[in-house]
Structures are given as structure tokens and as C-alpha cells.
Design an enzyme around this catalytic site. Structure first.
Site, mmCIF file in Angstrom:
data_model
loop_
_atom_site.group_PDB
_atom_site.id
_atom_site.type_symbol
_atom_site.label_atom_id
_atom_site.label_comp_id
_atom_site.label_asym_id
_atom_site.label_seq_id
_atom_site.Cartn_x
_atom_site.Cartn_y
_atom_site.Cartn_z
ATOM 1 N N ARG B 125 0.379 -1.035 0.051
ATOM 2 C CA ARG B 125 0.084 0.278 -0.071
ATOM 3 C C ARG B 125 1.344 1.219 -0.149
ATOM 4 N NH1 ARG B 125 -3.337 -3.086 3.459
ATOM 5 N NH2 ARG B 125 -5.457 -4.013 2.289
ATOM 6 N N LYS B 147 2.185 11.036 -11.052
ATOM 7 C CA LYS B 147 1.844 10.557 -12.186
ATOM 8 C C LYS B 147 1.873 9.332 -12.538
ATOM 9 C CE LYS B 147 -1.748 13.244 -14.825
ATOM 10 N NZ LYS B 147 -2.916 13.762 -15.831
ATOM 11 N N GLU B 189 8.426 17.732 -25.623
ATOM 12 C CA GLU B 189 7.805 18.309 -24.428
ATOM 13 C C GLU B 189 8.359 19.218 -23.546
ATOM 14 O OE1 GLU B 189 4.843 16.878 -22.534
ATOM 15 O OE2 GLU B 189 5.571 14.577 -22.557
ATOM 16 N N LYS B 231 6.217 22.906 -14.125
ATOM 17 C CA LYS B 231 5.528 21.771 -13.855
ATOM 18 C C LYS B 231 4.989 21.114 -13.255
ATOM 19 C CE LYS B 231 4.693 17.015 -14.554
ATOM 20 N NZ LYS B 231 4.516 15.681 -15.878
ATOM 21 N N GLU B 241 -5.427 16.871 -11.442
ATOM 22 C CA GLU B 241 -6.392 17.202 -12.302
ATOM 23 C C GLU B 241 -7.793 17.078 -12.609
ATOM 24 O OE1 GLU B 241 -4.017 14.586 -15.667
ATOM 25 O OE2 GLU B 241 -5.212 15.468 -17.050
ATOM 26 N N ARG B 245 -3.782 21.251 -14.621
ATOM 27 C CA ARG B 245 -2.971 19.966 -15.436
ATOM 28 C C ARG B 245 -3.358 19.601 -15.860
ATOM 29 N NH1 ARG B 245 -0.143 15.632 -11.287
ATOM 30 N NH2 ARG B 245 1.251 15.141 -12.998
ATOM 31 N N ASN B 249 -1.544 18.348 -20.782
ATOM 32 C CA ASN B 249 -1.187 17.552 -21.803
ATOM 33 C C ASN B 249 -1.861 18.239 -23.582
ATOM 34 O OD1 ASN B 249 -1.434 15.479 -20.634
ATOM 35 N ND2 ASN B 249 -3.248 15.898 -19.671
ATOM 36 N N HIS B 252 -1.262 15.598 -26.524
ATOM 37 C CA HIS B 252 -1.435 13.828 -25.912
ATOM 38 C C HIS B 252 -2.592 13.773 -26.015
ATOM 39 C CE1 HIS B 252 1.853 16.248 -23.970
ATOM 40 N NE2 HIS B 252 2.301 14.652 -23.325
ATOM 41 N N HIS B 256 -1.862 10.348 -27.662
ATOM 42 C CA HIS B 256 -1.569 8.909 -26.581
ATOM 43 C C HIS B 256 -2.334 8.368 -27.923
ATOM 44 C CE1 HIS B 256 -1.167 10.263 -22.232
ATOM 45 N NE2 HIS B 256 -0.359 10.152 -23.033
ATOM 46 N N HIS B 269 7.405 7.841 -27.340
ATOM 47 C CA HIS B 269 5.973 9.004 -27.068
ATOM 48 C C HIS B 269 6.557 10.921 -27.207
ATOM 49 C CE1 HIS B 269 2.763 11.054 -23.869
ATOM 50 N NE2 HIS B 269 4.311 12.007 -23.636
#
Lengths: 379, 379
Positions: B125, B147, B189, B231, B241, B245, B249, B252, B256, B269
Site C-alpha cells: 500500500r 503521475k 515536451e 510543471k 488534475e 493540470r 496534456n 497528448h 496518446h 512518446h
């Protein structure tokens, strides 16, 4: 007619939520969800035992409240808490295009709650989820507090998260369809709450055990609510088990090791921790001076509930069990730490115990010891 | 000689942490970890490309600081972000008896950071973890902000968590061993940060792109730090998000979908989001009135960095790509939402875009359109 609904709050700042406890609540799930600002779509994760009994009621309730649900049914039993079952759930959510506003309903016992909760904690980095526990054990324990997990071959609950539900709905009526063995297993956790935090609850159980097993609404509702209150209070003070929350693991260190080393499924969780609690009580005698009379009451109450209180181990099984304990999440610096009782109603956590003492309490006493023990327990 | 170390703080209350940026920092990891009250044992999760280059330096540094480490090496590349690789990592941690105080070091690029971070978020956990990014893309983006995720066959990053590292250590020297293609992918990026939040950074990149690719310490250190600052600022305002935030993206959503529908590995990527950013800029023209000149500058800068700016699709591939977009985590009520630019340095999120407009921007312009476009871009 709808009976009394008791509400217990779990106080966790912006993640505070309510536990609703009462009879015939399943049909009120949809209305309860309406108050929570959720998306329109949800997945009900349930198992092959519970689905035929309760899934239709839940689906109807959600539909009447304007939600669109679909069902994911996993095989009943501990093996469902596997990584492969987890993957299957993920794939079904993806196939149904679940979104971040979509939510998960966990309908079933502790296994379903743990699996569905971990799915909710991790799919799309977290979806809202509702716990709808249908076993006594899940109602008083696993559905409350946000511990969710799956198992590895190497041990139980080794993979998981702290992830709180948005709502817990304990429908006491569902316990009427619960097999007797499962009910007994739940009572093991109920007894635990008495030992760790509430001597009055323990005494009440000693007096009213028959009425509890008869599912008398007043006794059942009172006991479930009291257990939820204790759990809510402990979790509210220590969500991620930095300290106090560890007391909820009374009997669990040995209990988990038993489940693990015998293979999941041989003992129910409640049965394993019944054995674990008796062992922990005996360790408490040795380490903390718990009186023999109180240790005897712990064993007697668990026995009266029809639970196993000892386990016969071959030397090889004993070694396996001690090794399994080393994998427990509470291990620090290689030492297994125990929750032990000073008296019924008061425990302390983080107790180091030598391996030899563990071996001793795991070995069933000889007949001579047993009758000496009994003599002390009898007034 | 140790160079300048820049420190960027990511402000997240009790989970606040520092990003250290400088040359030859790997050998200082152990000392940095000493300050963080961690257990003695750790697992270094790295990949087959990075391990031979940097793992020994990291192990030596940890050992000198008194830590005991072991290494888990996963295959290089996106396929490592799979549930089966995840299971393998869990089993290795279990076999080594990792405890809750043990920690994880993610040594590698974005794939390693995402996988190791998700392992850390979920094993027992949650274990503390350190990001040691060795690619430009990971240094400016994926290692910061918490993330973490793995992929499903149905889509990228569909399973994950928000789980912050305790430290990010960006050793600029590691970029000297980075293949040129990976460096370019990282620059995609970097350019994104200019578009979403900092027109001056964008202009600086237009002027100093050659010096950045030559890894001139002053330019490289300045650019990496500025990206991390942006960032950190965005994540500090919106960790999970809920709103802002989402601007990270930019490019993206389509990016993606390209990665997903072509199969992970065909495009890096950074390459996929280069194409996605050009498409997003064109959508921004149509939807938000971004000037053709600025859209042209976006495309020109990405091209100058040696990145792909368009993708040739068969009709079937286009359909696949649009379907993949529907699985994006940012989808709400079935609508794909985009981050679009008003101008270079300012974007808005949550923009609905009709499917037809997406199809249009994905189709490469005819030669006639292209030369008209060029004429507008040239002063």
C-alpha cells in the site's frame, strides 16, 4: 416498511463519508448515490454467490435513480483477489469505456470489496466507489477505512492502496442469506472490536451471542453500528496506519500467516484470525501480563461462536507459517510486531515477540495444561 | 568538480519535495536519500539500456551512504509498462522481503519511472520512492508530479495512481549517453512548456535549439529547470488534475491515440505528441482563432527539432485512432476534450472539438495548401 437507519461518519476531512446501517437498504442505494455528484455510469463488481441474491435489487435501485450500470461478476472466494482477476476487471472497464466520473459499486463480502476497491483506486488513477458489504465481516470491518488490496502468491494483501469509498451501505437484511460459517467468521472480527477497544461490547457478546446469531434486529444493528463506530474512530485518527490503526490487526499477524501458509480458502479469514486472536491472547499473557482469566474468556467466546481456536501444525507447516509472518506488512527491521492485549478492551501495538514464544503459543497445550487452564478459567 | 545544483520545490503540503538539477548528480543520490528518514533497504528499478550505463554509480552512492540495494532490471521500452512486468516486480520485492520502510529508486526514462512509481504506490500500500530520470523527457516531465501508471492493451496509462516521489534527481550528465532520437523526443515536451505557459521559453528554443542539442550546460540546465518550474507550479495548484493540470496534456490526446493505435514502440512518446501538438495547433486555429503564423511557428520548431509533424493514415487507421481517443482518461460524457492554444504561451483546457475537425487536421494538407501555409509562415 423501512426500519431505522443508523449513520456512522468516518471523519477524514475532504474524504469524509457515511456508513448507513439498517434493514432493506439495498433498494435505497441509487437514492444515496444521487446525493454524491457522480457521473451517470457505473460498474457493479460482485461475485457468483452474491449476484443471484442481490444484484438485481441493486441494479433496479440504480436505474430508478437515473444511473446506467453494468455488472462484472468474479468467482466467489479469496482466489478472486488475484492480479489476473484484477486485469480482467480493468479490461471490462476499458471495453465499456468507463470515464473518470463513472463509479464502481462493490457488492459482496470482503474479497469483492478489496478487489473492487483496488480496481477503483487504480483505474484511470482513481474512480469514486461505493461499498455495499453483504457479509458480517465486510460490514463491520473490511468495507470501512479504505484499505483495498489484492494478493500475491507470496502473501495476502501485499499489493494495495489506501483509498476511501464515498459511501458504505450495510444492509442487515443481506445477512439472512449468509451461510452460517460466514456469519461465524464475521463474529470473529466483532469479538476483536471488544478486545481492542470496548470491554462492554465484549461482555454484551458474552451475554447476547445467541441473539446475535439469530440476527435479532436490535442486537445485530447495535453490534454492527458499534463496530463501525470503533473502526471509524480509529481510522479517523490514523488513516494510513502510522500508529493507532495497527490495533485493528489484533490476531491478524498469525491469522494472515495461517491463511497464507495453508493456502487461501482452507480457512476463512475470520477463522484464521480466531486462531490468531487466541494465540495473541496467550502471547499477551507471556509478554504483557494479560490475566489467564481474561485470556480464557477470549478463547471461550470465540469457541462459543463456533470458531476454531487452535491449529495442528507439522514441524514443516510451523516453519512455513513463521516464514509467512516475516512477509507481513507490519514487519520493521526484520522484526515481527504484534498487537497484544493488556486487558479486554485495551491493547498496545508494535510489540516485539521472540520467535520461540510464537512457536510455544502455536503448539496446542497438553491435556494436563489444558485442564489446569480450565481450572483457572472457572470461578 | 561538481557543478551548480539548481533546486526546484514541488509545493504539496506534507508531500512537498525537491527536484535537484545539475551535472554528475548520480553519485550524490545516497547522500540526498540520507536526509529523508528512510529505511536501510531499497530496490533500484531500471532497464536493460540504463543499467549498464548508470546502475553501478547509483549502487555505489547508496552503499556509501549506508543503504543496502538490489537491482530489478526490466526490458527497455514501452512494453515494460505492462501488468505482467508489474507482477514480476512485485514478486521480486516479496522475494527480497521488502518492508514498508524500504524504498524504491526509479533509474531510467519515463517508462521506468511510471512503472517503478506504480510499483511503489501499490506494494504494501505504498513505499517511498525516488525518481532518478536519465532521459530529457523524464527529467522535464514524467518524473515530476506523481503521475504513475501502466498500460492495458486497450490504452496507455489506463491503470495508475497519483503518487508523489520523495525526491527527483536530474543528472544532466546522463543525457550525454542518450540516443539522439530520445533527445529529440524530450525536446517535444520542452517545446510544449513554451506553448502552454511561457512564450519566452518558446522564443529561446527557437534561438538556441542547436546549443540545446549540443547539451551546452548553461542552456540545458536553464531549460530543464524552467520546465520543472512550470510543471511544479501547475502540479502544486492542481495535483490530481481537477482542472489546470490538464494543460500539461497539450498535444497528448491525439499523441496518446497515435501511440496506442500504431502499437507502442512504433513512435516514441515525444514523437507522437509532436504530431499531436501540430494537430492541436491546427485545431486551435479552427476553434480558438490561434493565428496561422503562431501555428506555423509551432510546426516549424518541432520540425527543426527533427520531430515528425504529421502522420499518414489509411481510412482504417484513422477510424482506429479516433476510437482510441474515446478511451482517453480525459473523456467526459463521451466527449473528447482538448487543450488548445489561444496564443503561444497561453492555452485553455476542456475544449470540445467535433470529430470532423479532428479528421481534417489529421489529414496532411495538399501541396497547394502546404505552399499557402508556408507563404504565411515566412515573413
Amino acid at each position: 416498511m423501512l426500519g431505522l437507519v443508523r449513520v456512522v461518519r468516518v471523519p477524514l476531512r475532504d474524504r469524509t463519508y457515511s456508513i448507513l446501517i439498517g434493514e432493506r437498504l439495498l433498494s435505497r442505494l441509487g437514492a444515496a448515490c444521487r446525493k454524491l455528484r457522480l457521473g451517470r455510469r457505473c460498474a457493479i463488481i460482485t461475485d457468483t454467490n452474491v449476484a443471484p441474491l442481490h444484484a438485481t435489487t441493486v441494479e433496479r435501485s440504480l436505474k430508478q435513480a437515473g444511473f446506467e450500470s453494468f455488472r462484472i461478476t468474479v468467482p466467489a472466494g479469496e482466489p478472486a483477489k488475484s492480479l489476473s482477476q484484477l486485469e480482467d476487471c480493468y479490461n471490462q472497464l476499458a471495453a465499456r469505456r468507463m470515464e473518470r466520473s463513472s463509479f464502481i459499486v462493490a457488492l459482496g463480502g470482503g474479497v469483492v470489496g478489496d478487489l473492487a476497491g483496488f480496481v477503483a483506486a487504480t483505474y484511470l488513477r482513481g474512480l469514486p466507489f461505493m461499498q455495499v458489504p453483504t457479509t458480517l465481516l465486510a460490514q463491520v470491518d473490511s468495507s470501512v477505512g479504505g484499505k483495498v488490496a489484492v494478493n500475491l502468491d507470496a502473501g495476502k494483501n501485499l499489493v494495495g492502496a489506501f483509498y476511501q469509498p464515498r459511501l458504505v451501505l450495510c444492509d442487515l437484511t443481506t445477512l439472512h442469506t449468509l451461510p452460517q460459517r460466514e456469519l461465524r467468521a464475521g463474529v470473529a472480527e466483532v469479538i476483536k472490536y471488544g478486545i481492542i477497544r470496548d470491554a462492554q461490547l465484549f461482555e454484551r457478546l458474552e451475554r447476547q451471542l445467541d441473539r446475535l446469531f439469530a440476527l435479532e434486529p436490535a442486537v445485530l444493528g447495535g453490534v454492527v453500528s458499534r463496530c463501525c463506530e470503533i473502526k471509524a474512530e480509529v481510522v479517523g485518527q490514523d488513516e494510513t496506519e502510522g500508529g493507532l490503526r495497527a490495533i485493528l490487526n489484533f490476531g491478524h499477524t498469525i491469522g494472515h500467516a495461517i491463511e497464507n501458509s495453508f493456502g487461501y480458502g482452507r480457512y476463512l479469514h475470520g477463522e484464521a484470525i480466531a486462531i490468531g486472536q487466541v494465540a495473541a491472547a496467550r502471547l499477551s499473557q507471556a509478554v504483557l501480563g494479560l490475566s489467564e482469566a481474561e485470556a480464557g474468556r477470549v478463547e471461550a467466546l470465540l469457541k462459543a461462536a463456533g470458531l476454531p481456536v487452535e491449529v495442528r501444525l507439522t514441524a514443516a507447516a510451523e516453519t512455513r507459517l513463521l516464514r509467512a509472518m516475516q512477509l507481513d506488512k507490519k514487519v520493521t527491521g526484520g522484526d515481527v510486531r504484534f498487537v497484544l492485549a493488556k486487558r479486554i478492551g485495551e491493547v498496545v501495538w508494535g510489540q516485539r515477540v521472540p520467535a520461540e514464544a510464537i512457536r510455544t503459543v502455536l503448539r496446542p497445550p497438553t491435556t494436563a495444561q489444558r485442564s489446569r487452564g480450565k481450572a483457572v478459567c472457572q470461578p
